[in-house]
Design a protein around this motif. Sequence first.
Motif, mmCIF file in Angstrom:
data_model
loop_
_atom_site.group_PDB
_atom_site.id
_atom_site.type_symbol
_atom_site.label_atom_id
_atom_site.label_comp_id
_atom_site.label_asym_id
_atom_site.label_seq_id
_atom_site.Cartn_x
_atom_site.Cartn_y
_atom_site.Cartn_z
ATOM 1 N N UNK A 1 0.842 -1.191 0.000
ATOM 2 C CA UNK A 1 0.000 0.000 0.000
ATOM 3 C C UNK A 1 0.880 1.245 0.000
ATOM 4 N N UNK A 2 0.680 2.108 -1.013
ATOM 5 C CA UNK A 2 1.460 3.336 -1.108
ATOM 6 C C UNK A 2 0.639 4.582 -0.796
ATOM 7 N N UNK A 3 -0.686 4.454 -0.747
ATOM 8 C CA UNK A 3 -1.509 5.553 -0.266
ATOM 9 C C UNK A 3 -1.675 6.697 -1.237
ATOM 10 N N UNK A 4 -1.721 7.911 -0.692
ATOM 11 C CA UNK A 4 -2.151 9.094 -1.433
ATOM 12 C C UNK A 4 -1.054 9.655 -2.330
ATOM 13 N N UNK A 5 -1.490 10.187 -3.488
ATOM 14 C CA UNK A 5 -0.682 11.056 -4.352
ATOM 15 C C UNK A 5 0.731 10.544 -4.578
ATOM 16 N N UNK A 6 0.841 9.357 -5.167
ATOM 17 C CA UNK A 6 2.161 8.785 -5.444
ATOM 18 C C UNK A 6 2.714 9.411 -6.724
ATOM 19 N N UNK A 7 3.886 10.051 -6.684
ATOM 20 C CA UNK A 7 4.459 10.635 -7.900
ATOM 21 C C UNK A 7 4.688 9.577 -8.969
ATOM 22 N N UNK A 8 4.572 9.954 -10.227
ATOM 23 C CA UNK A 8 4.691 9.003 -11.327
ATOM 24 C C UNK A 8 6.040 8.298 -11.322
ATOM 25 N N UNK A 9 7.099 9.043 -11.041
ATOM 26 C CA UNK A 9 8.433 8.439 -11.052
ATOM 27 C C UNK A 9 8.567 7.395 -9.935
ATOM 28 N N UNK A 10 8.031 7.718 -8.765
ATOM 29 C CA UNK A 10 8.101 6.785 -7.642
ATOM 30 C C UNK A 10 7.260 5.539 -7.924
ATOM 31 N N UNK A 11 6.120 5.719 -8.563
ATOM 32 C CA UNK A 11 5.266 4.583 -8.900
ATOM 33 C C UNK A 11 5.980 3.652 -9.877
#
Length: 323
Positions: free
Chosen positions: A230-240
Amino acid sequence: MAEPPEESSGGLTTGAVARRLGVAPTTLRSWDRRYGIGPAVRADGRHRRWTPRDVAMLETMCGLTSAGVPPAEAARMAREGTGGTVPTTAAAAREQGTGRSHAAGTLPLGDVRQECRGLARAAVRLDAPAVEELLAGAVAEHGLTVAWQEVMVPTLHAVGRKWASSGDRYVEVEHLLSWHVSTVLRRHTRPPAAPVAGPVLLACVPGEQHTLPLEALNAGLGQLGVPTRMFGAAVPAEALTAAVQRLGPAAVVLWAQARSSASLPLAGHVAATRWGVTGARRRPLVVPAGPGWAGRPTPGMPRPTSLREALDILSGAFGGAAP
């Protein structure tokens, strides 16, 4: 000793009345002990039985306390049957700037389970113990999936609609209810399991802050034995993208509440991400979820419309882990 059946010719049990009104059973017992707002009948001298007249008195008590009347005064007025004039008086006081400004109106629930009405009343009163108890009771009685879809979501939507139509009023109600929904969901979430295959990755798209649906999905997958991250809210595209490459997930759920945050290029980029050795490279199943994706073409990407449907899709993607 267990309470007798909820309804009989002698009236309702305390538990049944508590669920109907959105009040914790301990609150009802406290009102009885402190203010004399109690049942007229006690079966066998032990169990409380509430008659329709008793319940009507309690409804008056709840309305008065929600309008800001102190409990002792509310109890007196409820017993005397003089509570009908208080909402007008309280409203007039608010207009003059001398009364309490807490929102205490009726939420637009529509045709929903009775538990929703009790939960909404408790949330409007900011009665945190009752909210917590009612949410826990809904999960215990109906299971996580039904409790989420038929109790939590309709009540959250009603609070959101009331907030949207009332300016800044009711924001404290939404925050309190959301916090306790999240608390109950996490309480029913199993610790992350070590996956034998790629886990299911759960993330809100960039700019998206609504995590409760993902928390419900995370809890439901845990109950099915499907490992998640679970990564939760507003994950930046690069981090995803980096997380997908590192974890090699079986599936990636991208939650978007608003249409403005649902990015088709991002979904396509994640779906095209591959890993593994040459000749055996794999890529994840991408599952766009949430109302933000409605009306958008997502070929090859299943788009569930309910928690149950999402659980079926994702347990299948993991290898049929669902029973």
